[in-house]
Scaffold this motif. Structure first.
Motif, PDB file in Angstrom:
ATOM      1  N   ARG A 105       0.475  -1.019   0.536  1.00 42.22           N
ATOM      2  CA  ARG A 105       0.163   0.145  -0.406  1.00 42.22           C
ATOM      3  C   ARG A 105       1.024   1.334   0.154  1.00 42.22           C
ATOM      4  NH1 ARG A 105      -5.515   1.520   0.979  1.00 42.22           N
ATOM      5  NH2 ARG A 105      -5.405   3.059   1.317  1.00 42.22           N
TER       6      ARG A 105
ATOM      7  N   ASP B 226       2.281   2.066  -3.501  1.00 44.77           N
ATOM      8  CA  ASP B 226       1.230   2.283  -4.333  1.00 44.77           C
ATOM      9  C   ASP B 226       0.772   3.572  -3.797  1.00 44.77           C
ATOM     10  OD1 ASP B 226       0.873   0.110  -5.165  1.00 44.77           O
ATOM     11  OD2 ASP B 226      -1.169  -0.650  -3.964  1.00 44.77           O
ATOM     12  N   ILE B 227       0.821   4.617  -2.853  1.00 45.09           N
ATOM     13  CA  ILE B 227       0.839   5.993  -2.714  1.00 45.09           C
ATOM     14  C   ILE B 227       2.583   6.918  -3.054  1.00 45.09           C
ATOM     15  CG2 ILE B 227       1.574   7.165  -0.265  1.00 45.09           C
ATOM     16  CD1 ILE B 227      -0.455   4.762   0.652  1.00 45.09           C
TER      17      ILE B 227
ATOM     18  N   GLY C 221       4.256   5.613  -5.600  1.00 38.44           N
ATOM     19  CA  GLY C 221       4.223   5.732  -6.864  1.00 38.44           C
ATOM     20  C   GLY C 221       2.717   6.510  -7.983  1.00 38.44           C
ATOM     21  N   THR C 222       2.158   6.356  -6.735  1.00 38.38           N
ATOM     22  CA  THR C 222       0.889   7.520  -7.105  1.00 38.38           C
ATOM     23  C   THR C 222       1.910   8.984  -7.216  1.00 38.38           C
ATOM     24  OG1 THR C 222      -1.267   5.865  -6.620  1.00 38.38           O
ATOM     25  CG2 THR C 222      -1.469   8.131  -7.022  1.00 38.38           C
ATOM     26  N   ALA C 223       1.842   9.383  -6.410  1.00 37.63           N
ATOM     27  CA  ALA C 223       2.731  10.310  -6.131  1.00 37.63           C
ATOM     28  C   ALA C 223       3.563  11.039  -6.418  1.00 37.63           C
ATOM     29  CB  ALA C 223       3.116  10.361  -4.356  1.00 37.63           C
TER      30      ALA C 223
ATOM     31  N   ALA D  69       3.849   9.841  -9.790  1.00 34.12           N
ATOM     32  CA  ALA D  69       3.687   9.700 -11.467  1.00 34.12           C
ATOM     33  C   ALA D  69       2.744  11.350 -11.702  1.00 34.12           C
ATOM     34  CB  ALA D  69       2.492   8.662 -11.525  1.00 34.12           C
ATOM     35  N   LEU D  70       2.103  11.733 -10.339  1.00 33.50           N
ATOM     36  CA  LEU D  70       1.389  12.511 -10.426  1.00 33.50           C
ATOM     37  C   LEU D  70       2.544  13.787 -10.776  1.00 33.50           C
ATOM     38  CD1 LEU D  70      -1.470  12.298  -7.968  1.00 33.50           C
ATOM     39  CD2 LEU D  70      -1.588  12.411 -10.387  1.00 33.50           C
TER      40      LEU D  70
END
Length: 61
Positions: free
Chosen positions: A16, A19-20, A22-24, A26-27
């Motif tokens: 988790r 994922d967080i 990686g999302t940050a 990517a954004l």
């Protein structure tokens, strides 16, 4: 059974967190270049348009 459930919880938590993060990333990768390009291109357009218009008008005279 206890040791298995604890390792499963640790794996879920790390997944988790990954994922967080990686999302940050990517954004930031998608949005930061757009803001930087918009900031610098708007500054350059304002500075470069006036001399071009003045040069065209001088050449016509």
């Amino acid at each position: 059974m206890n040791s298995n459930s604890q390792s499963a919880n640790a794996a879920t938590y790390s997944q988790r967190l990954a994922d967080i993060v990686g999302t940050a990333i990517a954004l930031l990768t998608l949005t930061l270049p757009v803001f930087v390009i918009a900031h610098y291109s708007s500054t350059n357009v304002e500075n470069n348009q006036q001399p071009l218009i003045q040069n065209i008008q001088e050449n016509q005279d």
